[in-house]
Scaffold this motif. Sequence first.
Motif, PDB file in Angstrom:
ATOM      1  N   UNK A  93       0.825  -1.210   0.000  1.00 14.25           N
ATOM      2  CA  UNK A  93       0.000   0.000   0.000  1.00 14.25           C
ATOM      3  C   UNK A  93       0.859   1.260   0.000  1.00 14.25           C
ATOM      4  N   UNK A  94       2.024   1.175   0.634  1.00 11.41           N
ATOM      5  CA  UNK A  94       2.945   2.320   0.634  1.00 11.41           C
ATOM      6  C   UNK A  94       3.307   2.731  -0.790  1.00 11.41           C
ATOM      7  N   UNK A  95       3.441   1.746  -1.683  1.00 11.53           N
ATOM      8  CA  UNK A  95       3.798   2.021  -3.080  1.00 11.53           C
ATOM      9  C   UNK A  95       2.742   2.845  -3.803  1.00 11.53           C
ATOM     10  N   UNK A  96       1.494   2.798  -3.318  1.00 19.18           N
ATOM     11  CA  UNK A  96       0.423   3.581  -3.947  1.00 19.18           C
ATOM     12  C   UNK A  96      -0.078   4.683  -2.999  1.00 19.18           C
ATOM     13  N   UNK A  97       0.778   5.029  -2.048  1.00 16.02           N
ATOM     14  CA  UNK A  97       0.541   6.147  -1.119  1.00 16.02           C
ATOM     15  C   UNK A  97      -0.736   6.008  -0.302  1.00 16.02           C
ATOM     16  N   UNK A  98      -0.972   4.794   0.211  1.00 15.26           N
ATOM     17  CA  UNK A  98      -2.106   4.553   1.103  1.00 15.26           C
ATOM     18  C   UNK A  98      -1.570   4.072   2.441  1.00 15.26           C
ATOM     19  N   UNK A  99      -1.965   4.752   3.503  1.00 17.38           N
ATOM     20  CA  UNK A  99      -1.547   4.331   4.835  1.00 17.38           C
ATOM     21  C   UNK A  99      -2.715   4.261   5.822  1.00 17.38           C
ATOM     22  N   UNK A 100      -3.871   4.801   5.439  1.00 20.63           N
ATOM     23  CA  UNK A 100      -5.039   4.839   6.322  1.00 20.63           C
ATOM     24  C   UNK A 100      -6.260   4.256   5.603  1.00 20.63           C
ATOM     25  N   UNK A 101      -7.161   3.625   6.346  1.00 16.94           N
ATOM     26  CA  UNK A 101      -8.379   3.101   5.718  1.00 16.94           C
ATOM     27  C   UNK A 101      -9.166   4.163   4.955  1.00 16.94           C
ATOM     28  N   UNK A 102      -9.190   5.374   5.444  1.00 13.03           N
ATOM     29  CA  UNK A 102      -9.974   6.444   4.807  1.00 13.03           C
ATOM     30  C   UNK A 102      -9.433   6.837   3.428  1.00 13.03           C
ATOM     31  N   UNK A 103      -8.218   6.413   3.101  1.00 11.44           N
ATOM     32  CA  UNK A 103      -7.630   6.744   1.802  1.00 11.44           C
ATOM     33  C   UNK A 103      -8.068   5.774   0.699  1.00 11.44           C
ATOM     34  N   UNK A 104      -8.783   4.732   1.063  1.00 12.23           N
ATOM     35  CA  UNK A 104      -9.276   3.774   0.084  1.00 12.23           C
ATOM     36  C   UNK A 104     -10.683   4.180  -0.327  1.00 12.23           C
ATOM     37  N   UNK A 105     -10.836   4.501  -1.613  1.00 13.47           N
ATOM     38  CA  UNK A 105     -12.149   4.887  -2.133  1.00 13.47           C
ATOM     39  C   UNK A 105     -12.821   3.776  -2.924  1.00 13.47           C
ATOM     40  N   UNK A 106     -12.036   2.939  -3.610  1.00  7.18           N
ATOM     41  CA  UNK A 106     -12.638   1.897  -4.443  1.00  7.18           C
ATOM     42  C   UNK A 106     -11.820   0.616  -4.399  1.00  7.18           C
ATOM     43  N   UNK A 107     -12.527  -0.488  -4.562  1.00 10.90           N
ATOM     44  CA  UNK A 107     -11.917  -1.820  -4.570  1.00 10.90           C
ATOM     45  C   UNK A 107     -12.552  -2.604  -5.714  1.00 10.90           C
ATOM     46  N   UNK A 108     -11.732  -3.392  -6.378  1.00 11.54           N
ATOM     47  CA  UNK A 108     -12.233  -4.282  -7.423  1.00 11.54           C
ATOM     48  C   UNK A 108     -11.464  -5.590  -7.349  1.00 11.54           C
TER      49      UNK A 108
END
Length: 125
Positions: free
Chosen positions: A86-101
């Motif tokens: 997730x660090x590679x795509x600049x995500x560290x917090x649950x709130x930073x995830x908007x979509x999943x597929x």
Amino acid sequence: MEGTEIYNDNGIRLISKGVYADPSEYSDDLHILLIGENTSGQTLVLYDVYDSLSVNDYMATYSFYTTTLEDGSCVMIDILLWGYALEDINISEPSEIQSVEFSLTVRDENYTELDEATIAFTIEE
């Protein structure tokens, strides 16, 4: 059940319960929690399609364990998102995830494939 219905076919219903941080202070992993419900009249098995999960339109490293659902049962499904990836795509917090597929295969207890579905959903705060 509260949550967002993300799949309902072949007697299987999946409900997204959201994204949560790992409870360990030593982990930066995140968890996508789903509830699976089986009303098909038979035992079904859920498999992920290898390497099919993306987060915010970026492929992510994850773990999804094959899940068996007896008829009439509900199970919690935990899709583990590895923190280092997730660090590679600049995500560290649950709130930073908007979509999943991701793609999912549904099979009966004789391993006959009943469905292969691409499941895409947004995370609601």
